[in-house]
Design an enzyme around this catalytic site. Sequence first.
Site, PDB file in Angstrom:
ATOM      1  N   PRO A 292       0.854  -1.198   0.000  1.00  0.00           N
ATOM      2  CA  PRO A 292       0.000   0.000   0.000  1.00  0.00           C
ATOM      3  C   PRO A 292       0.885   1.241   0.000  1.00  0.00           C
ATOM      4  O   PRO A 292       1.586   1.498   0.973  1.00  0.00           O
ATOM      5  CB  PRO A 292      -0.802  -0.125   1.302  1.00  0.00           C
ATOM      6  CG  PRO A 292      -0.036  -1.079   2.154  1.00  0.00           C
ATOM      7  CD  PRO A 292       0.808  -1.925   1.270  1.00  0.00           C
TER       8      PRO A 292
ATOM      9  N   ASP B 149       5.904   3.574   1.486  1.00  0.00           N
ATOM     10  CA  ASP B 149       5.122   2.432   1.970  1.00  0.00           C
ATOM     11  C   ASP B 149       4.296   2.936   3.160  1.00  0.00           C
ATOM     12  O   ASP B 149       4.852   3.289   4.208  1.00  0.00           O
ATOM     13  CB  ASP B 149       6.113   1.324   2.384  1.00  0.00           C
ATOM     14  CG  ASP B 149       5.412   0.074   2.909  1.00  0.00           C
ATOM     15  OD1 ASP B 149       4.239   0.160   3.297  1.00  0.00           O
ATOM     16  OD2 ASP B 149       6.087  -0.973   2.944  1.00  0.00           O
ATOM     17  N   HIS B 150       2.988   2.955   2.973  1.00  0.00           N
ATOM     18  CA  HIS B 150       2.132   3.571   3.997  1.00  0.00           C
ATOM     19  C   HIS B 150       2.004   2.703   5.247  1.00  0.00           C
ATOM     20  O   HIS B 150       1.435   3.120   6.249  1.00  0.00           O
ATOM     21  CB  HIS B 150       0.755   3.863   3.399  1.00  0.00           C
ATOM     22  CG  HIS B 150       0.078   5.065   4.006  1.00  0.00           C
ATOM     23  ND1 HIS B 150       0.470   5.637   5.194  1.00  0.00           N
ATOM     24  CD2 HIS B 150      -0.958   5.811   3.563  1.00  0.00           C
ATOM     25  CE1 HIS B 150      -0.312   6.658   5.469  1.00  0.00           C
ATOM     26  NE2 HIS B 150      -1.184   6.796   4.493  1.00  0.00           N
ATOM     27  N   ARG B 151       2.567   1.500   5.204  1.00  0.00           N
ATOM     28  CA  ARG B 151       2.581   0.675   6.421  1.00  0.00           C
ATOM     29  C   ARG B 151       3.723   1.117   7.324  1.00  0.00           C
ATOM     30  O   ARG B 151       3.707   0.892   8.529  1.00  0.00           O
ATOM     31  CB  ARG B 151       2.769  -0.807   6.063  1.00  0.00           C
ATOM     32  CG  ARG B 151       1.654  -1.367   5.195  1.00  0.00           C
ATOM     33  CD  ARG B 151       2.027  -2.725   4.662  1.00  0.00           C
ATOM     34  NE  ARG B 151       3.322  -2.687   3.988  1.00  0.00           N
ATOM     35  CZ  ARG B 151       3.952  -3.749   3.512  1.00  0.00           C
ATOM     36  NH1 ARG B 151       3.412  -4.933   3.630  1.00  0.00           N
ATOM     37  NH2 ARG B 151       5.121  -3.636   2.911  1.00  0.00           N
TER      38      ARG B 151
ATOM     39  N   VAL C 125       5.347   4.393   6.920  1.00  0.00           N
ATOM     40  CA  VAL C 125       5.465   5.856   7.035  1.00  0.00           C
ATOM     41  C   VAL C 125       4.068   6.464   6.939  1.00  0.00           C
ATOM     42  O   VAL C 125       3.267   6.028   6.100  1.00  0.00           O
ATOM     43  CB  VAL C 125       6.327   6.387   5.857  1.00  0.00           C
ATOM     44  CG1 VAL C 125       6.376   7.893   5.855  1.00  0.00           C
ATOM     45  CG2 VAL C 125       7.728   5.796   5.886  1.00  0.00           C
TER      46      VAL C 125
END
Length: 436
Positions: free
Chosen positions: A231, A408-410, A412
Amino acid sequence: MNIEEVLVPDTGNDGEMDVIEVAVSIGDVIEKEQTLIVLESDKATMEIPSSVAGKVVSFKLKSGDRAKSGDVIAEVEVTASETTNEVQQEKAKAETPVIEPIKTAQRENDAKQPPVSEQKNETIEHSQTPELSAAAVHAGPAVRKFAREHAVDLTRVRASGPRARILQEDVTQYIKSQIQRAQNGQIIGAGFSHGAVALPDFKQFGEISAQTMTKVHLKTAENMQRSCQIPQVTQFDEADITALEEFRKKQKNVADQKGIKLTPIAFLLKACAYALKALPQFNVSLDLANQHIIQKHYVHIAFAVDTPYGLFVPVIRDVDKKGIWEIAGECQDLAARARDKKLLPAEMQGACFTISSLGAIGGTSFTPIVNAPEVAILGVSKAQIKPVYNAQGEWQPKLMLPLSLTYDHRAVNGADGARFTSLLGNVLSDLRELLL
Ligand code: CAO
């Protein structure tokens, strides 16, 4: 020339059934008992074999048609041994194989099988070209369906059933062995089947040609597909590099003396190293299996190099500890060796972060894909002079560099994404920040 009609035999079904699969084409040389079509009623699916061996000269049914017992499936030019005198016809009739419907219960069971993608990674080996067509292998419709659902090419599966018939266990075994090979790194291109699109026959639309993908291309495609499952979000910003460009141009003589080409990438690498130190949440990898965030205390940055052989991504180590000239020199050397295919594997490993600079080519912005297990990548587009409204209330021409940070939104969050590009903007617009 003996032409014989092959009929739909007595299937025990009174009405018409759907033709759901046609397993041979006109011109194919077929064997006796080779599957010609697959029929489906509301109760069962059954494959209809040929009662003769020979060459298919015409085919009367197509997928989507409806057919009943006695309908002509195909005309076959029978091989010499298959003479058509009455005695032999009688014999052929007696030998017509029993059509065994695949029970609906079994089909439902097939449908309940979780896709391999849910069990383990899916795999396809791309390195070989099958010599047989999938239609020519011996396999029942349920097995074919199972193979299709798992993107397995039946011509690669070893058959363990009677008369070289492929069983569902054979397909499962094949999938397991491919997963094993992929995990051992023996297959390049493994994992493509996830989200694979069924290809039409492009020849029906016009002339085509095909060439084998290079290993670099396959590896890049595989990495991209894997990374796309992350994601990720892209944060856009612009940096005012007017002063940086003035400074860079002033260094031209020094650069010539040193034999180094000083381009914006050296400053970008240095600025990113600064931002990675200031915002260490970007200098991590996620170890989800162990629920760990791995913090890196080194700053190695990769940069993408476009070459005629594909994309190479060499790494500059300890960018935070190096000066601009050293970085520029290394960058030049690595890019030149990438274009000559002379990079060592170790020179493309260990990066914490990647820069993809398309600025020399053009474009206003793009969304780069995170190069896992790194958690962020900076895309750089072409710098352009734009009118910028300054604090004194005046419009001024400024050289603005577009930045696209994908993260990577997991690992940051969005606020940090904006902080990173904002910090980069500050550093690139005033290099004195780097001294602080
Ligand atoms: N805006 C405007 N001009 C730029 C620029 C930018 N963002 N970046 C570079 N330029 C200029 C340079 O200053 C140079 O001009 P001068 O000779 O007048 O100084 C010119 O463009 C050519 O630069 P370059 O390409 O030789 O050098 P570079 O150091 O900027 O780039 C490299 C090196 C290896 C990054 C580049 O050659 C390359 O391969 N880029 C492609 C990367 C890629 O394919 N990314 C996609 C990966 S998939 O997402």
